[in-house]
Design a protein around this motif. Structure first.
Motif, PDB file in Angstrom:
ATOM      1  N   GLY A  13       0.781  -1.235   0.000  1.00  0.00           N
ATOM      2  CA  GLY A  13       0.000   0.000   0.000  1.00  0.00           C
ATOM      3  C   GLY A  13       0.805   1.274   0.000  1.00  0.00           C
ATOM      4  N   GLU A  14       2.106   1.174   0.217  1.00  0.00           N
ATOM      5  CA  GLU A  14       2.927   2.382   0.321  1.00  0.00           C
ATOM      6  C   GLU A  14       4.386   2.049   0.045  1.00  0.00           C
ATOM      7  OE1 GLU A  14       2.531   5.570   3.643  1.00  0.00           O
ATOM      8  OE2 GLU A  14       4.126   4.229   4.320  1.00  0.00           O
ATOM      9  N   THR A  15       5.047   2.918  -0.715  1.00  0.00           N
ATOM     10  CA  THR A  15       6.484   2.791  -0.946  1.00  0.00           C
ATOM     11  C   THR A  15       7.169   4.029  -0.394  1.00  0.00           C
ATOM     12  OG1 THR A  15       6.132   1.480  -2.948  1.00  0.00           O
ATOM     13  CG2 THR A  15       8.286   2.495  -2.698  1.00  0.00           C
ATOM     14  N   ARG A  16       8.288   3.808   0.314  1.00  0.00           N
ATOM     15  CA  ARG A  16       9.022   4.933   0.909  1.00  0.00           C
ATOM     16  C   ARG A  16      10.472   4.908   0.436  1.00  0.00           C
ATOM     17  NH1 ARG A  16       7.884   4.072   7.219  1.00  0.00           N
ATOM     18  NH2 ARG A  16       8.496   1.970   6.605  1.00  0.00           N
ATOM     19  N   GLY A  17      10.951   6.062   0.009  1.00  0.00           N
ATOM     20  CA  GLY A  17      12.346   6.199  -0.388  1.00  0.00           C
ATOM     21  C   GLY A  17      13.059   7.129   0.569  1.00  0.00           C
ATOM     22  N   VAL A  18      14.282   6.786   0.947  1.00  0.00           N
ATOM     23  CA  VAL A  18      15.046   7.579   1.907  1.00  0.00           C
ATOM     24  C   VAL A  18      16.425   7.893   1.341  1.00  0.00           C
ATOM     25  CG1 VAL A  18      16.003   7.685   4.248  1.00  0.00           C
ATOM     26  CG2 VAL A  18      13.858   6.466   3.836  1.00  0.00           C
ATOM     27  N   ASP A  22      25.438  11.214   5.684  1.00  0.00           N
ATOM     28  CA  ASP A  22      26.326  10.779   6.773  1.00  0.00           C
ATOM     29  C   ASP A  22      25.573   9.945   7.817  1.00  0.00           C
ATOM     30  OD1 ASP A  22      28.442  12.100   5.545  1.00  0.00           O
ATOM     31  OD2 ASP A  22      28.060  13.958   6.617  1.00  0.00           O
ATOM     32  N   GLY A  23      24.727   9.054   7.325  1.00  0.00           N
ATOM     33  CA  GLY A  23      24.020   8.125   8.195  1.00  0.00           C
ATOM     34  C   GLY A  23      22.715   8.628   8.772  1.00  0.00           C
ATOM     35  N   LYS A  24      22.378   9.914   8.573  1.00  0.00           N
ATOM     36  CA  LYS A  24      21.135  10.474   9.104  1.00  0.00           C
ATOM     37  C   LYS A  24      20.138  10.698   7.969  1.00  0.00           C
ATOM     38  CE  LYS A  24      23.396  13.052  12.857  1.00  0.00           C
ATOM     39  NZ  LYS A  24      23.586  14.417  13.417  1.00  0.00           N
ATOM     40  N   PRO A  25      18.839  10.475   8.199  1.00  0.00           N
ATOM     41  CA  PRO A  25      17.846  10.709   7.149  1.00  0.00           C
ATOM     42  C   PRO A  25      17.855  12.166   6.692  1.00  0.00           C
ATOM     43  CG  PRO A  25      16.889   9.478   8.972  1.00  0.00           C
ATOM     44  CD  PRO A  25      18.230   9.950   9.438  1.00  0.00           C
ATOM     45  N   GLU A  26      17.885  12.347   5.382  1.00  0.00           N
ATOM     46  CA  GLU A  26      17.876  13.691   4.812  1.00  0.00           C
ATOM     47  C   GLU A  26      16.623  13.951   3.984  1.00  0.00           C
ATOM     48  OE1 GLU A  26      20.837  16.529   2.134  1.00  0.00           O
ATOM     49  OE2 GLU A  26      20.577  14.423   1.589  1.00  0.00           O
ATOM     50  N   ARG A  27      16.111  12.929   3.319  1.00  0.00           N
ATOM     51  CA  ARG A  27      14.876  13.055   2.540  1.00  0.00           C
ATOM     52  C   ARG A  27      14.044  11.802   2.746  1.00  0.00           C
ATOM     53  NH1 ARG A  27      15.500  17.261  -1.377  1.00  0.00           N
ATOM     54  NH2 ARG A  27      17.695  17.724  -1.837  1.00  0.00           N
ATOM     55  N   LEU A 195      26.677  27.111  13.863  1.00  0.00           N
ATOM     56  CA  LEU A 195      27.147  26.459  12.641  1.00  0.00           C
ATOM     57  C   LEU A 195      26.600  25.031  12.529  1.00  0.00           C
ATOM     58  CD1 LEU A 195      30.861  27.703  12.573  1.00  0.00           C
ATOM     59  CD2 LEU A 195      29.026  28.386  11.015  1.00  0.00           C
ATOM     60  N   VAL A 196      26.637  24.310  13.640  1.00  0.00           N
ATOM     61  CA  VAL A 196      26.102  22.940  13.646  1.00  0.00           C
ATOM     62  C   VAL A 196      24.600  22.964  13.372  1.00  0.00           C
ATOM     63  CG1 VAL A 196      25.620  20.937  15.106  1.00  0.00           C
ATOM     64  CG2 VAL A 196      27.885  21.999  15.147  1.00  0.00           C
ATOM     65  N   ALA A 197      23.891  23.914  14.003  1.00  0.00           N
ATOM     66  CA  ALA A 197      22.440  23.989  13.865  1.00  0.00           C
ATOM     67  C   ALA A 197      22.028  24.338  12.435  1.00  0.00           C
ATOM     68  CB  ALA A 197      21.872  25.011  14.840  1.00  0.00           C
ATOM     69  N   ILE A 198      22.775  25.185  11.766  1.00  0.00           N
ATOM     70  CA  ILE A 198      22.443  25.545  10.385  1.00  0.00           C
ATOM     71  C   ILE A 198      22.544  24.317   9.478  1.00  0.00           C
ATOM     72  CG2 ILE A 198      23.307  26.803   8.364  1.00  0.00           C
ATOM     73  CD1 ILE A 198      23.871  29.160  10.280  1.00  0.00           C
ATOM     74  N   ALA A 199      23.594  23.526   9.662  1.00  0.00           N
ATOM     75  CA  ALA A 199      23.743  22.301   8.867  1.00  0.00           C
ATOM     76  C   ALA A 199      22.609  21.323   9.147  1.00  0.00           C
ATOM     77  CB  ALA A 199      25.094  21.655   9.149  1.00  0.00           C
ATOM     78  N   GLU A 200      22.267  21.160  10.434  1.00  0.00           N
ATOM     79  CA  GLU A 200      21.174  20.258  10.804  1.00  0.00           C
ATOM     80  C   GLU A 200      19.832  20.806  10.323  1.00  0.00           C
ATOM     81  OE1 GLU A 200      21.111  16.971  13.086  1.00  0.00           O
ATOM     82  OE2 GLU A 200      22.409  17.235  11.349  1.00  0.00           O
ATOM     83  N   ALA A 201      19.662  22.123  10.367  1.00  0.00           N
ATOM     84  CA  ALA A 201      18.409  22.728   9.913  1.00  0.00           C
ATOM     85  C   ALA A 201      18.161  22.411   8.438  1.00  0.00           C
ATOM     86  CB  ALA A 201      18.445  24.239  10.127  1.00  0.00           C
ATOM     87  N   ALA A 202      19.208  22.518   7.618  1.00  0.00           N
ATOM     88  CA  ALA A 202      19.051  22.236   6.187  1.00  0.00           C
ATOM     89  C   ALA A 202      18.635  20.784   5.970  1.00  0.00           C
ATOM     90  CB  ALA A 202      20.357  22.543   5.459  1.00  0.00           C
ATOM     91  N   ARG A 203      19.298  19.875   6.669  1.00  0.00           N
ATOM     92  CA  ARG A 203      18.954  18.450   6.526  1.00  0.00           C
ATOM     93  C   ARG A 203      17.525  18.185   6.981  1.00  0.00           C
ATOM     94  NH1 ARG A 203      18.545  14.013   9.820  1.00  0.00           N
ATOM     95  NH2 ARG A 203      19.242  15.144  11.695  1.00  0.00           N
ATOM     96  N   LEU A 204      17.148  18.719   8.124  1.00  0.00           N
ATOM     97  CA  LEU A 204      15.838  18.427   8.695  1.00  0.00           C
ATOM     98  C   LEU A 204      14.700  19.076   7.909  1.00  0.00           C
ATOM     99  CD1 LEU A 204      16.853  18.712  12.430  1.00  0.00           C
ATOM    100  CD2 LEU A 204      15.986  16.642  11.305  1.00  0.00           C
ATOM    101  N   LEU A 205      14.911  20.250   7.369  1.00  0.00           N
ATOM    102  CA  LEU A 205      13.878  20.881   6.547  1.00  0.00           C
ATOM    103  C   LEU A 205      13.643  20.078   5.270  1.00  0.00           C
ATOM    104  CD1 LEU A 205      14.790  24.655   7.001  1.00  0.00           C
ATOM    105  CD2 LEU A 205      12.786  23.474   7.913  1.00  0.00           C
ATOM    106  N   ARG A 206      14.712  19.536   4.684  1.00  0.00           N
ATOM    107  CA  ARG A 206      14.542  18.659   3.523  1.00  0.00           C
ATOM    108  C   ARG A 206      13.790  17.395   3.921  1.00  0.00           C
ATOM    109  NH1 ARG A 206      19.625  20.897   2.027  1.00  0.00           N
ATOM    110  NH2 ARG A 206      20.863  19.339   3.122  1.00  0.00           N
ATOM    111  N   LEU A 207      14.131  16.841   5.078  1.00  0.00           N
ATOM    112  CA  LEU A 207      13.474  15.628   5.548  1.00  0.00           C
ATOM    113  C   LEU A 207      11.983  15.865   5.779  1.00  0.00           C
ATOM    114  CD1 LEU A 207      13.567  12.708   6.639  1.00  0.00           C
ATOM    115  CD2 LEU A 207      14.188  13.661   8.869  1.00  0.00           C
ATOM    116  N   LYS A 208      11.641  16.989   6.376  1.00  0.00           N
ATOM    117  CA  LYS A 208      10.250  17.294   6.694  1.00  0.00           C
ATOM    118  C   LYS A 208       9.470  17.797   5.483  1.00  0.00           C
ATOM    119  CE  LYS A 208      11.492  18.663  11.439  1.00  0.00           C
ATOM    120  NZ  LYS A 208      10.513  17.999  12.317  1.00  0.00           N
TER     121      LYS A 208
END
Length: 346
Positions: A13-18, A22-27, A195-208
């Motif tokens: 019923g559903e397909t998910r692509g990830v 660097d080991g953390k979900p980005e999309r 600096l760390v938060a900006i990098a994480e923010a970019a990854r997490l916004l793409r993920l969300k």
């Protein structure tokens, strides 16, 4: 150097692509069997310009069977009302907003789908060239982890500190907090966490799947604007073309805009009450049943779920029976909370 990997969880019923960074979900890309592919990113269609509004520079395109999209245009490229056009979905519909299309050229015939969007496997391959796509149990674990992280509000930062991400109707607000991050030099510590938060923010916004106007409330004062903007350009480069960055404001905020292409994951996974929607919980129940069926070949299974979730799972259960056999039963149980289900083998 950053490393990206690809995972494809082809479920019932559903397909998910990830995509991981660097080991953390980005999309996290999700496609459900019942999805209307006419409105999915990359679909090509024939449509008719139902109404042209010069005041807002947009035409409303009838795509057939009640589907509609918006076509922005420049004054010199204004379409004629009633004209038949070939268009491509460039931004999917989201809450209270139509899908946005780009003009491919003149069309012929009735409104209809010409070419469906690429399958998720092809979309993943386009995001990361020459990368092997992992499937099976590893892909399911990664997709589950990506979905869980995408729905969180508070995110722990590497080395200490917390990043909060909260979308509103107007913008997405991000707040950086030092938390228990240690260091004797306060200025150095705040620069480091920003600096760390900006990098994480970019990854997490793409993920969300969040875009549009984004405001990041930086921690501390007297920011090194050049360093932070350079870090932001690098972190948000994968979202180009279309990213625009503003200078660090006197209030200590970084503002930027990110193109919206897919709807936020929250819209498809959550209901109006804020928790997971019945469809998402039914999918989780089916995944649980599938896992138990594979772990217990030949056994009969009984799943208990709240009545709403059991009802939402019925169409998916028919598809699951075709995969593992009709050796399970889903029993409605009004005593169970929506988010809880029980599966037992007999």
């Amino acid at each position: 150097m950053s490393e990206r990997r690809l995972y494809l969880d082809a479920g019932v019923g559903e397909t998910r692509g990830v995509v991981t960074l660097d080991g953390k979900p980005e999309r996290l890309l999700i496609r459900r069997d019942e999805e209307d592919l006419r409105l999915a990113l990359g679909a090509r269609l024939v449509g008719r310009a139902r109404r042209v509004d010069a005041a807002i520079g947009a035409a409303f395109i009838d795509l057939g069977d009640g589907a509609e999209a918006m076509l922005p245009f420049k004054p010199a490229e204004r379409p004629v009302e009633g004209s038949v056009l070939e268009v491509e979905i460039r931004s999917e519909a989201r809450h209270a907003k139509l899908a946005v299309v780009r003009l491919v050229g003149e069309g012929q015939g009735a409104p209809r789908l010409l070419d469906p969007p690429p399958p998720l496997r092809d979309q993943l391959a386009a995001l990361v060239r020459n990368a092997r796509i992992v499937d099976g149990a590893d892909a399911r674990r990664m997709a589950d982890a990506a979905q869980a992280e995408a729905l969180q509000t508070l995110h722990a930062l590497p080395g200490g500190g917390v990043l909060a991400i909260e979308p509103t109707r107007a913008l997405t607000a991000l707040d950086i907090d030092l938390g228990d991050r240690k260091g004797a030099d306060a200025k150095r510590v705040t620069r480091q966490v920003n600096l760390v938060a900006i990098a994480e923010a970019a990854r997490l916004l793409r993920l969300k799947g969040l875009g549009g106007l984004v405001v990041i409330d930086l921690v501390g004062r007297g920011h090194d604007g050049a360093a932070l903007l350079a870090a932001a350009r690098l972190a948000f480069a994968p979202d180009n073309p279309g990213v625009a960055l503003g200078p660090i404001s006197r209030f200590g905020t970084l503002e930027l805009t990110i193109p919206r292409r897919a709807p936020p994951l929250h819209d498809s996974l959550c209901g109006a009450h804020g928790g997971l929607a019945d469809r998402a919980l039914a999918q989780a129940l089916i995944r649980r049943l599938e896992a138990e069926a594979r772990a217990n070949p030949g056994a009969r299974l009984v799943a208990r779920a709240s009545p709403d979730i059991a009802d939402a799972a019925r169409p998916l259960a028919m598809k699951l029976a075709a995969v593992v056999g009709a050796r399970f039963t889903i029993v409605p149980d009004a005593k169970l909370a929506r988010e809880r289900f029980e599966v037992a083998a007999s």
